[in-house]
Design a protein around this motif. Structure first.
Motif, short mmCIF file in Angstrom:
data_model
loop_
_atom_site.label_atom_id
_atom_site.label_comp_id
_atom_site.label_asym_id
_atom_site.label_seq_id
_atom_site.Cartn_x
_atom_site.Cartn_y
_atom_site.Cartn_z
N GLY A 133 0.78 -1.23 0.00
CA GLY A 133 0.00 0.00 0.00
C GLY A 133 0.81 1.27 0.00
N PHE A 134 2.10 1.20 -0.26
CA PHE A 134 2.92 2.41 -0.31
C PHE A 134 2.92 2.99 -1.72
N ARG A 135 3.05 4.30 -1.75
CA ARG A 135 3.12 5.00 -3.03
C ARG A 135 4.09 6.16 -2.87
N THR A 136 4.95 6.36 -3.89
CA THR A 136 5.83 7.53 -3.88
C THR A 136 5.48 8.43 -5.06
N ILE A 137 5.65 9.73 -4.84
CA ILE A 137 5.34 10.72 -5.86
C ILE A 137 6.59 11.56 -6.09
N TYR A 138 6.86 11.83 -7.36
CA TYR A 138 8.02 12.62 -7.76
C TYR A 138 7.49 13.76 -8.62
N GLY A 139 7.49 14.97 -8.07
CA GLY A 139 6.84 16.09 -8.74
C GLY A 139 7.79 17.06 -9.40
N HIS A 140 7.25 17.80 -10.38
CA HIS A 140 7.92 18.91 -11.08
C HIS A 140 9.02 18.45 -12.01
N LEU A 141 8.88 17.26 -12.60
CA LEU A 141 9.90 16.76 -13.52
C LEU A 141 9.82 17.51 -14.86
N SER A 142 10.89 17.42 -15.62
CA SER A 142 10.89 18.03 -16.95
C SER A 142 10.81 16.98 -18.05
N VAL A 143 11.28 15.78 -17.76
CA VAL A 143 11.25 14.69 -18.73
C VAL A 143 10.80 13.42 -18.00
N LEU A 144 9.95 12.66 -18.63
CA LEU A 144 9.58 11.36 -18.08
C LEU A 144 10.23 10.26 -18.90
N ARG A 145 10.67 9.24 -18.21
CA ARG A 145 11.25 8.10 -18.90
C ARG A 145 10.40 6.86 -18.73
N VAL A 146 9.30 6.98 -18.06
CA VAL A 146 8.39 5.86 -17.86
C VAL A 146 6.98 6.29 -18.24
N GLN A 147 6.16 5.31 -18.48
CA GLN A 147 4.76 5.56 -18.77
C GLN A 147 3.91 4.78 -17.79
N GLN A 148 2.67 5.21 -17.67
CA GLN A 148 1.75 4.52 -16.80
C GLN A 148 1.73 3.04 -17.17
N GLY A 149 1.84 2.18 -16.17
CA GLY A 149 1.84 0.74 -16.41
C GLY A 149 3.22 0.12 -16.46
N ASP A 150 4.27 0.95 -16.58
CA ASP A 150 5.62 0.40 -16.60
C ASP A 150 5.97 -0.19 -15.24
N ALA A 151 6.90 -1.11 -15.27
CA ALA A 151 7.36 -1.72 -14.02
C ALA A 151 8.76 -1.22 -13.69
N ILE A 152 9.01 -1.01 -12.42
CA ILE A 152 10.38 -0.81 -11.93
C ILE A 152 10.75 -2.14 -11.28
N PRO A 153 11.51 -2.96 -11.99
CA PRO A 153 11.69 -4.34 -11.54
C PRO A 153 12.43 -4.42 -10.21
N PHE A 154 12.11 -5.45 -9.50
CA PHE A 154 12.89 -5.79 -8.32
C PHE A 154 14.31 -6.08 -8.80
N LEU A 155 15.27 -5.58 -8.08
CA LEU A 155 16.68 -5.69 -8.46
C LEU A 155 16.97 -5.01 -9.81
N ALA A 156 16.24 -3.99 -10.09
CA ALA A 156 16.49 -3.23 -11.32
C ALA A 156 17.89 -2.64 -11.28
N ASN A 157 18.55 -2.62 -12.44
CA ASN A 157 19.83 -1.92 -12.45
C ASN A 157 19.59 -0.42 -12.49
N GLU A 158 20.64 0.33 -12.36
CA GLU A 158 20.47 1.77 -12.21
C GLU A 158 19.82 2.41 -13.43
N PHE A 159 20.16 1.89 -14.58
CA PHE A 159 19.57 2.50 -15.77
C PHE A 159 18.06 2.30 -15.80
N GLN A 160 17.63 1.15 -15.32
CA GLN A 160 16.18 0.90 -15.29
C GLN A 160 15.49 1.69 -14.18
N ARG A 161 16.26 2.17 -13.27
CA ARG A 161 15.68 2.92 -12.15
C ARG A 161 15.33 4.36 -12.50
N ILE A 162 15.97 4.89 -13.52
CA ILE A 162 15.78 6.31 -13.82
C ILE A 162 14.39 6.51 -14.41
#
Lengths: 402, 755
Positions: free
Chosen positions: B139-168
């Protein structure tokens, strides 16, 4: 290249509101108001606007726009002081006002660094209160119902993301059957029976990169029909004309560029036969505004599309207000400021005048504080109503005589 | 309906997926790797790299909006009110603001992207602006506001053990309602005297089951006021590793994340160009060299698929070992999108590198896919394209390199091999970043042009149509129709212009619309404009020829059998004018005809044509060609043929021979042409005048015409004078092909041989 030497002041900073302060001043009201306890119609056409570095909502009688303009800045105004505290801590501003069609209410957008809220001003008494059923929830005001008794509110965006129909007087609400990611909704005017009765138009976007869709449905949620599917654009502010026989909206690129140039489109009342009629500012949140008779649409046109700074910083916008005749598609400018930010057009109740705000000075130079001006819709010189008042977001409500 | 020409949508998605799957191998184990077990206590890792500064703390004394305590102070998580200086905040702040100027923002934990877009898609000034919300476990949610560029879209996954590039998840910025503390306005507010980038930061917010909490917890000596609020919750320190901050007296801080993201032009980079010492091609000569552009003035290319050809850029042996960002140069100049040197949309670069500093002998390869065709573009104006970050060793044995391999490509086009840049990964992180984010805006759809009102108050036949320039457009298509529905519409213009001059338009109402296009997509149709051309009363002259001018233009004259037997064409001569000083002699022009003296016999085998057209008879109710004729030829064999055509090749009309006994009036009624019948309604009509002779008897002079007038009539009165058929026979000739004469009548003349 940005015009860095421009001295236009950031009116946003001057219009800061402390929501905390709002909390204790919401019931102050107009000094002359009779606290009847019920919303009443005004006895005359009245112009409202937000002004001052400690924001206040002001009103002035505006039955005679010609006289109002002639007596610029000297017309007596009443004020509801929004008791903004002197600290610069509260990262909120008033970012818009929306008059109800019956002239009894004004919805006030409060935009904050981390969320947005809506206030409700009772026009006759000046009473101000939160519009959200749960005042701690974020909300975006969407639209008034055609009779002005209720309004649509987007509540908890990004969370539950609900579209509520809220009764202005009682605060009671019902939840509309709109899907997740609905960002706009509007109820149809009283359409002829053959058009299917009262309909709800709503716009949905899953987010950046998905474009948007516009649907219509019965108020009950039945008979849904998708009328626009645009994977590359956001359909902003679809608005039925007062007669319900046309829809105007802004089509803007689905982009991470905050402020761009979009297009104003008109369609038939059922959303079909879309045609581009003009280029229009996009991203600043300026909707197309129908004239009371549904014959014309006022909209904001960006004058400096080549200025990259204006793509990412709202105060750099240079704009003017244009009108389009719905029947012919003929477009003309009604303001001709140079280098100024012009926005917030609102029609006089009889549809012959427009009020708006601009940071242009008398000499036509940008860089002053915002003031409210008037211009005849048929054309002519713009005339100042306030002077150095940091005044924006005019709303022109009809009085009882109408 | 928009048309995406190439690549296919499926391919675009595949490319996006490939780009997002780019692996930046060489990083340490994922920082703050989370698990469901950890989530209920500490599961967050810093939302950025390096060190930042907290500019606004969480306000635990947040008043209930619109009602109760009316306070205007803030309460830090220590319980101290009215934070000043290092504990700066603002009333009602429900998150943590970190000063982060246009730098990568990373997901603080694994999860699913619940929302990625504008807080209000229609009003980008609102609230968080461009932001990302990520749902985590429990039930946790994080919000990141006021960005200029998005690299993800709604529905994308941030995988468990994601490498750093996948984390951005994007780049920080100042979208939405965003105030900064480095502005020149009061209390550091941004004004328009400041750069438009002023105020960039991220607003980081944590929610648990819909209630907001402070991710740093609550350490005050009394109960947390915020926890009593309807939307509040008990705050617990949720950080596995606290973000590194300079004002560490505000919150606990841990060392910064050591893996820097991608940077631009950092000190110490080295470029290996094609053709340089560090470059190798195999087999030799398998690339074609172009010295007209590219990094350092040249690049190599080849068509793919096909061939077995590699280009290798070796990591320079004199470059210190270490992590390096790899950029490949795409030699597309800043030119129209349709003119690009590199067009392959999935160039595969293999990066051979060392696994880690602690394993200098262990080597591995990774693949980075770069859409060469997409760069540069309006969102990624540089030609250097990021291909990942890797650890490179001394390369003593040629094991550390970047290699482009043509045989493994699965796309077609022109593959370019230019320069590769190895840039040491260093701190601090500069402001600008390279990320393969461009696909969010692909394909580049042109905006819709706006058709201007058409000015034609007099209703005349000539007017100009113009439209606005459309962004990203290379060409425009203008349609014309006689119905507002555009049924039966025709393309009146296609090309780069933004206007069209319309001339000689017949009466009627015309509707126009325009759309823009580039190499990849088309815009929608523009608004519609209409114009009405009024019908003039009586006869209107389309073209007149009295032979008094310097040339026959706009009529075209030629000898249809060329120079055979001499070149004889219609020519302006003074020999026998009907009026003025000149008339047209059927054989008085051309190389030999001009030399004929007045009164000479006409030559044998003449085939002299004079044509005008096309002209428009769509709205006409009458039309004709009238002229004066002087004729003295061998009867039946040496005719003048006056005629009309609807295709410019087959001409139908009348043939006249013999002696006219002086000047006579002749005319061809275009509403009654032999075989063709009425030409009224035809959009294209030609008329022709032909003089022909056979190889036998020749008479003096032959044929003259004068005062030729082509007319049409849209509105009565338009009665016609003269007669076509008197002394004439109907016939059909073909032009401009070799002479063919088919006598329709009389039959006896059908045996007349051709040349």
């Amino acid at each position: 290249m940005a015009v860095m030497s421009k001295t236009r002041k950031l009116s946003l900073a001057l219009a800061l509101v402390s929501l905390a302060a709002l909390g204790i001043t919401l019931v102050r009201g107009w000094s002359s108001a009779v606290a009847s306890g019920q919303a009443q119609s005004l006895d005359s056409d009245t112009l409202f606007f937000v002004s001052g570095s400690q924001p206040a909502i002001q009103r002035m009688r505006a039955n005679d726009p010609e006289r109002l303009a002639e007596q610029a800045a000297s017309v007596a105004a009443e004020t509801v002081q929004i008791d903004a505290n002197q600290r610069f801590g509260a990262m909120c501003e008033i970012s818009g006002m929306h008059g109800s069609p019956d002239g009894r209410w004004i919805a006030v957008d409060v935009n904050c660094e981390a969320g947005a809220h809506t206030l409700l001003l009772e026009a006759s008494t000046g009473r101000l209160r939160p519009a959200e059923p749960d005042p701690w929830r974020e909300s975006f005001f969407l639209n008034w119902t055609p009779d002005g008794d209720a309004f649509l509110l987007r509540v908890d965006p990004g969370g539950d993301d609900l579209t509520l129909l809220v009764n202005a007087r009682s605060g009671r609400f019902t939840q509309m059957d709109t899907p997740l990611f609905t960002y706009d909704a509007v109820l149809s005017p009283n359409l002829p029976a053959q058009a299917g009765g009262e309909r709800v138009l709503y716009a949905v976007s899953r987010g950046l990169g998905f474009g948007s869709e516009v649907w219509v449905m019965d108020r009950s949620g039945q008979n849904r029909e998708r009328i626009i599917h645009d994977p590359a654009h956001v359909i902003a502010y679809p608005r039925w004309s007062p007669t319900g026989d046309a829809i105007a909206y802004i089509r803007m690129p689905d982009s991470n560029v905050p402020f761009t140039v979009g297009e104003l489109l008109l369609t038939d009342g059922d959303g079909r036969n879309a045609r581009v009629v003009a280029q229009a500012d996009a991203g600043h949140g300026y909707p197309p505004v129908w004239s009371p008779d549904g014959q014309q649409v006022a909209f904001v046109v960006r004058e400096n599309p080549e200025d990259g700074a204006a793509d990412i910083a709202a105060p750099y916008l240079e704009s003017n207000i244009h009108l389009v005749e719905a029947a012919t598609g003929r477009v003309r400018a009604v303001t001709r400021f140079e280098g100024a930010l012009v926005d917030g057009p609102t029609w006089s109740p009889d549809g012959t005048w427009l009020a708006f705000s601009t940071d242009s000075s008398d000499s036509g130079q940008a860089g002053g504080v915002f003031d409210v001006w008037l211009v005849e819709a048929a054309g002519g010189e713009a005339r100042r109503v306030t002077r150095d008042a940091d005044a924006r977001w005019p709303v022109w409500l009809p009085g009882e005589r109408r | 309906m928009r048309t995406f020409r190439r690549p296919s949508t499926g391919r675009i998605l595949a490319i996006v997926a490939a780009l997002l799957a780019l692996t930046a191998v060489g990083s340490d184990a994922p920082v703050g790797a989370s698990s469901a077990f950890q989530q209920s206590t500490r599961f967050l890792s810093p939302p950025y790299y390096g060190t930042s500064e907290v500019t606004s703390v969480f306000d635990h004394e947040l008043p209930l909006y619109g009602s109760d305590d009316g306070n205007s102070w803030t309460m830090h998580y220590t319980g101290v009110k009215d934070g000043a200086g290092a504990r700066s905040s603002y009333d009602q702040h429900r998150g943590i603001d970190y000063w982060l100027r246009y730098e990568p923002v990373r997901a603080a934990a694994s999860g699913a992207v619940a929302q990625a877009g504008w807080a209000n898609p229609a009003d980008h000034r609102a609230s968080y602006g461009l932001h990302v919300r990520i749902d985590h476990a429990d039930g946790f949610r994080t919000i990141y506001g006021h960005l200029s560029v998005l690299r993800v879209q709604q529905g994308d996954a941030i995988p468990f053990l994601a490498n750093e590039f996948q984390r951005i998840i994007g780049i920080s910025g100042n979208t939405g309602l965003c105030y900064g503390w480095e502005g020149t306005g009061p209390s550091g507010r941004c004004t328009d005297n400041d750069p438009p980038s002023c105020g960039a930061h991220i607003h980081f917010q944590l929610e648990h089951n819909g209630r907001v909490e402070n991710p740093y917890g609550w350490v005050g000596p009394f109960a947390d006021p915020w926890a009593q609020r309807p939307d509040g919750a008990v705050s617990v320190d949720r950080w596995l590793s606290h973000p590194s901050i300079t004002n560490s007296d505000v919150f606990p801080a841990d060392p910064p994340l050591s893996f820097p993201p991608i940077v631009l032009d950092e000190p110490g980079y080295v470029a290996v160009d094609d053709g340089s010492a560090g470059f190798a091609e195999n087999p030799a000569g398998c690339w074609t060299v172009d010295n007209t552009t590219g990094w350092d003035g040249d690049y190599r290319y080849r068509s793919v698929p096909g061939g077995d050809c590699t280009a290798t850029w070796n990591f320079p042996q004199d470059q210190p070992a270490g992590y390096h960002h790899v950029f490949v140069h795409v030699p597309n100049d800043d030119v129209a999108l349709s003119v690009r040197n590199a067009t392959v949309d999935a160039a595969r670069y293999t990066i051979g590198h060392t696994v880690s500093p602690s394993q200098p002998q262990a080597k591995q390869s990774d693949v980075a896919v770069v859409n060469q065709w997409a760069y540069p573009n309006r969102y990624h104006t540089s030609r250097w394209v990021y291909a990942g970050t890797y650890y490179f060793d001394s390369n003593e044995f040629g094991t550390d390199y970047v290699r482009l391999e043509s045989q493994v490509l699965d796309s077609a086009g022109t593959l370019a091999a230019d320069a590769v840049r190895f840039a040491p990964a260093v701190y601090p992180v500069p402001q600008q970043t390279y990320l393969p984010l461009t696909m969010k805006q692909w394909p580049p759809i042109p905006t819709t042009p706006l058709l201007n009102p058409i000015d034609n108050p007099s209703g005349g036949p000539d007017y100009t149509i113009s439209w606005s320039t459309a962004a990203l457009a290379d060409t425009y298509t203008l349609q014309e129709a006689s119905e507002p529905s555009f049924a039966g519409a025709v393309t009146r213009y296609s090309g780069p212009q933004t206007w069209l001059d319309v001339n000689d338009q017949p009466p009627g109402t015309y509707y126009y619309r325009v759309k823009a296009a580039n190499a990849w997509a088309e815009s929608g149709w523009s608004n519609v404009q209409s114009v009405t051309v009024l019908a003039p009363v009586g006869w209107q002259t389309i073209a007149a020829q009295d032979f008094e001018g310097a040339s026959l233009a706009p009529w075209i004259a030629w000898d249809d059998n060329g120079a055979t037997g001499g070149e004889y064409t219609w020519g302006q001569r003074t020999c026998r004018p009907y009026a003025g000083s000149y008339s047209g002699w059927g054989v008085g022009g051309g190389a030999q005809g001009a030399a004929l003296s007045c009164g000479s016999d006409y030559p044998h085998n003449a085939n002299s044509w004079m044509i005008y057209g096309p002209f428009d008879l769509r709205a006409a109710i009458a039309g004709d060609i009238g002229f004066k004729l002087w004729l003295y030829t061998e009867s039946y064999t040496d005719p003048v043929f006056y005629s009309a055509s609807v295709n410019g090749t087959n001409f139908y009309g009348y043939i006249i021979t013999g002696d006219s006994q002086g000047w006579v009036d002749k005319a061809l009624d275009l509403s009654n042409v032999p075989t063709l019948g009425s030409l009224m309604g035809q959009p294209q009509v030609w008329v022709a005048m032909v003089f022909s002779s056979n190889g036998s008897i020749a008479y003096p002079e032959g044929a003259y015409v004068d005062d030729v007038v082509v007319r049409r009539c849209f509105q009565e009165p338009c009665s016609s004078e003269g007669s076509s058929a008197v002394d004439s026979f109907p016939g059909m000739w073909q032009a401009p092909a070799e002479r063919h004469l088919y006598w329709l009548a009389p039959d006896s003349l059908k045996t007349e041989p051709g040349p």
